[in-house]
Write an enzyme that holds these catalytic residues in place. Sequence first.
Site, short mmCIF file in Angstrom:
data_model
loop_
_atom_site.label_atom_id
_atom_site.label_comp_id
_atom_site.label_asym_id
_atom_site.label_seq_id
_atom_site.Cartn_x
_atom_site.Cartn_y
_atom_site.Cartn_z
N SER A 220 -2.17 -1.50 -10.55
CA SER A 220 -2.58 -1.18 -9.21
C SER A 220 -3.48 -1.89 -8.40
O SER A 220 -3.58 -3.20 -8.30
CB SER A 220 -2.74 0.33 -9.20
OG SER A 220 -2.66 0.70 -7.83
N ASP A 443 -17.30 -8.78 9.11
CA ASP A 443 -17.85 -9.88 8.19
C ASP A 443 -17.34 -9.66 6.71
O ASP A 443 -18.40 -10.11 6.02
CB ASP A 443 -19.22 -10.13 8.52
CG ASP A 443 -20.25 -9.26 8.24
OD1 ASP A 443 -19.71 -8.04 8.26
OD2 ASP A 443 -21.34 -9.31 8.07
N HIS A 496 5.32 3.46 -9.48
CA HIS A 496 3.96 2.78 -9.59
C HIS A 496 3.37 3.34 -11.15
O HIS A 496 2.47 2.44 -11.39
CB HIS A 496 3.21 3.23 -8.32
CG HIS A 496 1.92 2.59 -8.09
ND1 HIS A 496 1.86 1.28 -7.85
CD2 HIS A 496 0.75 3.20 -8.42
CE1 HIS A 496 0.56 0.92 -7.67
NE2 HIS A 496 -0.19 1.82 -8.00
#
Length: 521
Positions: A220, A443, A496
């Site tokens: 994951s 940023d 998953h």
Amino acid sequence: MLLVHAPPSPFLRALLRYNNHNHHSSRAFFLSLSHFTKSFSIATRSFSHSRWSSLLPMNGHGLAAGVSSSEHFTGDWYSVPELRLRDHRFTVPLDHSRGSHSSPKITVFAREVVAAGKEEQKLPYLLYLQGGPGFECRQPTESSGWVQKVCEEFRLILMDQRGTGLSTPLTVSSMSQFKSADELADFLKHFRADNIVTDAEFIRVRLVPDAGPWSILGQSYGGFCAVTYLSFAPQGLKQALITGGIPPIGGGCPADSVYKAGFEQAIHQNEKYYKRFPQDIKIVQELVNYLAEKEGGGVALPSGGFLTPRGLQTLGLSGLGSSAGFESLHYLFERVWDPTLVPGAPKKISYNFLSSFEKWLAFDTNPLYALMHESIYCQGSASKWSANSIRTEVEDQFDAIRAAKEGLPVLFTGEMIFPWMFDEIHALKPFKDAAHILAEKKDWPPLYDVQVLNNNKVPVAAAVYYEDLYVNFKLAMETASQIAGIRLWITNEFMHSGLRDDGNKVIDHLLGMLNGRKPLF
């Protein structure tokens, strides 16, 4: 649950004391990290070598087993059934770009695991990168599942990613030490995949004999970290295995694409859930109507939080995406209401359900997940609460109150964090302002180098789950096309949680793709 184990005071003193003198002994002391480049610019092609080579000890050898330094403490071997384990603690810079002398320090914990009787064997190393963000490795209690499979041929390293488990854990209580939201946000910016990978390299050159390369297994979010590793420190890797974790790697912040795909997949998973458990349609509608009609639009939770219809929908985060998730969600709704013990008593949601709801989400033990979730997609751009923005585009389908009133199925959301969660979830309330600061931060440094990935030489095998709620299949395939030499196992046999559900099969298949047992054609 996050556990904070206080080490003995002599160890703490050793851990906090950094050597400030120049020594020429190559056996005990390591090169300063002070010449790290501060910029993470993708344009600087010499970045990878200059940044990561500075992690090497002076003689290029890992620290001998059982030897400790101010940077690395090794514990004694201990046992769980059929496994032998020992603990390692490393003192690393909070901000690797500032170097070891100017940056504050944190501790990163790693657990070494081998099959019983193999402690002294010369085994290749494999680092496991846990899913998340903000979750620690599970402590092994026995030899089983994928751990057992890996330990057949590897020396397994379970690293608690910084901020989790025993790696300077960022808990609800520990983060309360910061005096302002700005200070907390400034601290949290160092807890993404770039620094996690730098921690891993710091550990590798001190742990692996001759500072040799190791294999990695990323599950994951751990797979996201693996792709960052392939981008910026491929020289540290022998091979990479990825399970359900190929990230979007486009510049800026591809979070909008992630959540658009995420809402589409959530709708699909909701349809499947209600086909399995059609009786839950009315149960959930009734619950939503009850919450909406209460004063304030919800009811108090045991912790002091507040359960609203939109909060109820977040149960899809765990319930819609893993094996047995549908079943667990259904059984949760079996105990929504208190029984009527006294005639005329008002209808009331049971304490059992309210308590289970809070435990289901685990934000009280792992708040870092909520704080850092959207930032894992950001490179030089702000997320601006992307999931919340995308939700407004599909609100006609995810409006729980309207759906309940109109007799339509109430849809649960998927892996999304919304700003209002920091108002309604008690454990997250203190971090609301910090979360907003992180959502507006522009940023963020790069997490991937597409040019390096295009020229990748590290053998990579990845399991891609076709109906993955958390990592969209289409976006994963787009990224896979950019990683040279990657081999893909595309399957709908697992969701998953494939590594957890049948780790033996998943690991065996991926290793077979790399060692020649699974032919290329």
